[in-house]
Design a protein around this motif. Structure first.
Motif, PDB file in Angstrom:
ATOM      1  N   SER A 237       0.822  -1.218   0.000  1.00 49.52           N
ATOM      2  CA  SER A 237       0.000   0.000   0.000  1.00 49.52           C
ATOM      3  C   SER A 237       0.850   1.260   0.000  1.00 49.52           C
ATOM      4  N   ARG A 238       2.054   1.178   0.597  1.00 50.97           N
ATOM      5  CA  ARG A 238       2.943   2.336   0.628  1.00 50.97           C
ATOM      6  C   ARG A 238       3.661   2.555  -0.699  1.00 50.97           C
ATOM      7  N   ASP A 239       3.760   1.471  -1.490  1.00 58.41           N
ATOM      8  CA  ASP A 239       4.544   1.555  -2.719  1.00 58.41           C
ATOM      9  C   ASP A 239       3.683   1.595  -3.978  1.00 58.41           C
ATOM     10  N   THR A 240       2.359   1.507  -3.837  1.00 60.19           N
ATOM     11  CA  THR A 240       1.449   1.560  -4.979  1.00 60.19           C
ATOM     12  C   THR A 240       0.291   2.486  -4.636  1.00 60.19           C
ATOM     13  N   ASP A 241      -0.670   2.551  -5.547  1.00 61.68           N
ATOM     14  CA  ASP A 241      -1.860   3.367  -5.306  1.00 61.68           C
ATOM     15  C   ASP A 241      -2.955   2.592  -4.575  1.00 61.68           C
ATOM     16  N   ALA A 242      -2.659   1.363  -4.181  1.00 59.99           N
ATOM     17  CA  ALA A 242      -3.660   0.547  -3.506  1.00 59.99           C
ATOM     18  C   ALA A 242      -3.873   1.021  -2.074  1.00 59.99           C
ATOM     19  N   THR A 243      -5.128   0.905  -1.607  1.00 65.13           N
ATOM     20  CA  THR A 243      -5.398   1.155  -0.195  1.00 65.13           C
ATOM     21  C   THR A 243      -4.907  -0.051   0.610  1.00 65.13           C
ATOM     22  N   TYR A 244      -4.828   0.132   1.919  1.00 71.06           N
ATOM     23  CA  TYR A 244      -4.377  -0.986   2.752  1.00 71.06           C
ATOM     24  C   TYR A 244      -5.346  -2.160   2.642  1.00 71.06           C
ATOM     25  N   GLU A 245      -6.664  -1.894   2.620  1.00 67.30           N
ATOM     26  CA  GLU A 245      -7.652  -2.971   2.532  1.00 67.30           C
ATOM     27  C   GLU A 245      -7.512  -3.719   1.211  1.00 67.30           C
ATOM     28  N   GLU A 246      -7.338  -2.975   0.102  1.00 71.65           N
ATOM     29  CA  GLU A 246      -7.159  -3.622  -1.197  1.00 71.65           C
ATOM     30  C   GLU A 246      -5.872  -4.438  -1.222  1.00 71.65           C
ATOM     31  N   SER A 247      -4.825  -3.891  -0.620  1.00 68.70           N
ATOM     32  CA  SER A 247      -3.550  -4.608  -0.569  1.00 68.70           C
ATOM     33  C   SER A 247      -3.684  -5.889   0.241  1.00 68.70           C
ATOM     34  N   LEU A 248      -4.326  -5.777   1.410  1.00 69.59           N
ATOM     35  CA  LEU A 248      -4.483  -6.949   2.270  1.00 69.59           C
ATOM     36  C   LEU A 248      -5.337  -8.008   1.582  1.00 69.59           C
ATOM     37  N   ALA A 249      -6.409  -7.576   0.911  1.00 72.25           N
ATOM     38  CA  ALA A 249      -7.263  -8.533   0.200  1.00 72.25           C
ATOM     39  C   ALA A 249      -6.489  -9.249  -0.893  1.00 72.25           C
ATOM     40  N   SER A 250      -5.654  -8.514  -1.630  1.00 75.56           N
ATOM     41  CA  SER A 250      -4.884  -9.136  -2.710  1.00 75.56           C
ATOM     42  C   SER A 250      -3.852 -10.106  -2.160  1.00 75.56           C
ATOM     43  N   VAL A 251      -3.196  -9.718  -1.050  1.00 76.70           N
ATOM     44  CA  VAL A 251      -2.173 -10.579  -0.447  1.00 76.70           C
ATOM     45  C   VAL A 251      -2.802 -11.857   0.086  1.00 76.70           C
ATOM     46  N   VAL A 252      -3.907 -11.729   0.818  1.00 69.50           N
ATOM     47  CA  VAL A 252      -4.570 -12.902   1.385  1.00 69.50           C
ATOM     48  C   VAL A 252      -5.097 -13.801   0.274  1.00 69.50           C
ATOM     49  N   THR A 253      -5.678 -13.195  -0.777  1.00 73.00           N
ATOM     50  CA  THR A 253      -6.186 -13.980  -1.897  1.00 73.00           C
ATOM     51  C   THR A 253      -5.063 -14.729  -2.592  1.00 73.00           C
ATOM     52  N   ALA A 254      -3.946 -14.045  -2.837  1.00 72.86           N
ATOM     53  CA  ALA A 254      -2.800 -14.703  -3.473  1.00 72.86           C
ATOM     54  C   ALA A 254      -2.276 -15.838  -2.593  1.00 72.86           C
ATOM     55  N   ASP A 255      -2.253 -15.636  -1.275  1.00 66.70           N
ATOM     56  CA  ASP A 255      -1.805 -16.694  -0.361  1.00 66.70           C
ATOM     57  C   ASP A 255      -2.745 -17.892  -0.409  1.00 66.70           C
ATOM     58  N   LEU A 256      -4.050 -17.622  -0.457  1.00 70.37           N
ATOM     59  CA  LEU A 256      -5.016 -18.708  -0.539  1.00 70.37           C
ATOM     60  C   LEU A 256      -4.873 -19.474  -1.852  1.00 70.37           C
ATOM     61  N   LEU A 257      -4.610 -18.745  -2.941  1.00 71.17           N
ATOM     62  CA  LEU A 257      -4.394 -19.408  -4.221  1.00 71.17           C
ATOM     63  C   LEU A 257      -3.146 -20.282  -4.173  1.00 71.17           C
ATOM     64  N   ASN A 258      -2.129 -19.822  -3.457  1.00 72.75           N
ATOM     65  CA  ASN A 258      -0.901 -20.600  -3.343  1.00 72.75           C
ATOM     66  C   ASN A 258      -1.101 -21.876  -2.525  1.00 72.75           C
ATOM     67  N   LEU A 259      -2.175 -21.909  -1.710  1.00 68.62           N
ATOM     68  CA  LEU A 259      -2.453 -23.121  -0.947  1.00 68.62           C
ATOM     69  C   LEU A 259      -2.942 -24.257  -1.844  1.00 68.62           C
ATOM     70  N   LEU A 260      -3.543 -23.912  -2.987  1.00 67.41           N
ATOM     71  CA  LEU A 260      -4.036 -24.954  -3.897  1.00 67.41           C
ATOM     72  C   LEU A 260      -2.898 -25.849  -4.386  1.00 67.41           C
ATOM     73  N   PRO A 261      -1.832 -25.286  -4.977  1.00 68.16           N
ATOM     74  CA  PRO A 261      -0.712 -26.161  -5.366  1.00 68.16           C
ATOM     75  C   PRO A 261       0.001 -26.769  -4.164  1.00 68.16           C
ATOM     76  N   PHE A 262       0.017 -26.067  -3.041  1.00 71.11           N
ATOM     77  CA  PHE A 262       0.616 -26.606  -1.817  1.00 71.11           C
ATOM     78  C   PHE A 262      -0.002 -27.958  -1.492  1.00 71.11           C
ATOM     79  N   PHE A 263      -1.328 -28.011  -1.467  1.00 70.51           N
ATOM     80  CA  PHE A 263      -2.010 -29.251  -1.132  1.00 70.51           C
ATOM     81  C   PHE A 263      -1.970 -30.245  -2.291  1.00 70.51           C
TER      82      PHE A 263
END
Length: 338
Positions: free
Chosen positions: A114-140
């Motif tokens: 959020s500090r390095d882009t135009d994203a708000t903190y909520e948008e940044s957190l949502a994108s990070v959490v979503t990307a982490d959840l997507l990474n769990l698919l190949p993990f499993f």
């Protein structure tokens, strides 16, 4: 747009202490196994395979950064990839140096984004959490394939059963929690606000209304991401490719040391299983990951303790220390360009 890492002296001291304790644990581990034996195993290392393993780690992070870009684009934030990938490497550095970062580094990474882009903190957190959840698919997926092959070949050693059970519990529990949390999001919202009320009453920095607005913004961002299925498929594809390159360094560590028993199918189970040990309260799971790797490699490949430790150390150079160095340079670049 200013960019700074939210590290106070207390956090920095805890981080340095974590590295120090982990270094002592690793040193004692090496001495306990036998310094001469580990040194002899490392003496046969082929630096060419070491370089290949480091390149694999860089490719992994670059692909996960691309998945991040897709998720951000759905949230309405367009960032040039060459800029975003540097931010992703810097955020990875922040995650890797933070004790318990692999378990709860998402808010920290969202702050960096959020500090390095135009994203708000909520948008940044949502994108990070979503990307982490997507990474769990190949993990499993990868761990299930590796575990299935191991079970078909022979019975799983007792040393690996606990981690296998942990993977199974996560495979069933995490998706269930995500579905339940989204389906009953209004109840979750209400419960969080009730928990926040006594805390908000103790400080002027927090208010129930402000927390409610942040939760609503986070849910709104999640909703936008979930509606674009084409983008989700694209992001999942990058996540899977990233996981392939995330797991391969362990195979390349075996090639570096001439251990043919460390096969590609084996690493599909060992890497996710050892990642669970990354939840230890040290930066990057130092000490815990190495111990888990040694236990699994010795149990599943027939390597000696010294050989298993040598392979674990080489793998961590490729997958952790190299990523830490790249991320540190990226963090400097993020600060400089801001």
């Amino acid at each position: 747009m200013a960019s700074s890492l939210p590290l106070d002296r207390g956090t920095l001291a805890k981080t340095l202490a974590g590295f120090l304790v982990a270094a002592v644990v690793l040193a004692l581990f090496v001495l306990g196994v036998g310094l001469d034996q580990v040194t002899r195993a490392l003496a046969e290392a082929d630096p060419r395979w070491l370089a290949v393993g480091c390149l694999s780690t860089a490719a992994c992070l670059a692909l996960w950064g691309k998945a991040w870009q897709v998720v951000l684009r759905v949230a309405g934030i367009d960032v040039a990839y060459r800029r975003l990938v540097v931010t992703y490497f810097a955020a990875t550095f922040a995650n890797y140096v933070t004790p318990l970062g692999q378990a709860g580094g998402e808010p920290f990474i969202a702050y960096v984004l959020s500090r390095d882009t135009d994203a708000t903190y909520e948008e940044s957190l949502a994108s990070v959490v979503t990307a982490d959840l997507l990474n769990l698919l190949p993990f499993f997926s990868f761990s299930a394939v590796g575990l299935s092959v191991l079970l078909l070949q022979s019975s799983l050693p007792a040393a690996a059963k606990g981690l296998a059970q942990g993977l199974l519990a996560m495979a069933l529990g995490v998706p269930a929690l995500v579905v339940v949390g989204w389906r009953f999001r209004e109840r979750v919202r209400g419960g969080l606000l009730r928990l926040a009320e006594p805390v908000a009453g103790l400080t002027d920095r927090l208010s129930v209304e402000g927390i409610a607005a942040r939760i609503d913004g986070l849910y709104e961002a999640f909703g936008r991401i979930a509606q674009d299925r084409v983008a989700l498929v694209e992001a999942v594809a990058f996540a899977y490719l990233g996981w392939v390159f995330f797991a391969l360094p362990l195979y390349f560590a075996g090639q570096t040391l001439g251990f043919a028993s460390i096969t590609p199918l084996l690493v599909l189970f060992v890497v996710p299983a050892s990642t669970l040990a990354g939840l230890t309260p040290s930066p990057g799971g130092l000490g815990g990951v190495e111990a888990a790797l040694v236990a699994l490699l010795v149990a599943l490949t027939g390597l000696t303790l010294a050989q298993g430790l040598a392979a674990a150390l080489v793998y961590r150079v490729m997958s952790y220390w190299f990523a830490l160095a790249l991320g540190g340079l990226a963090a400097l670049a993020v600060v400089a360009r801001s």
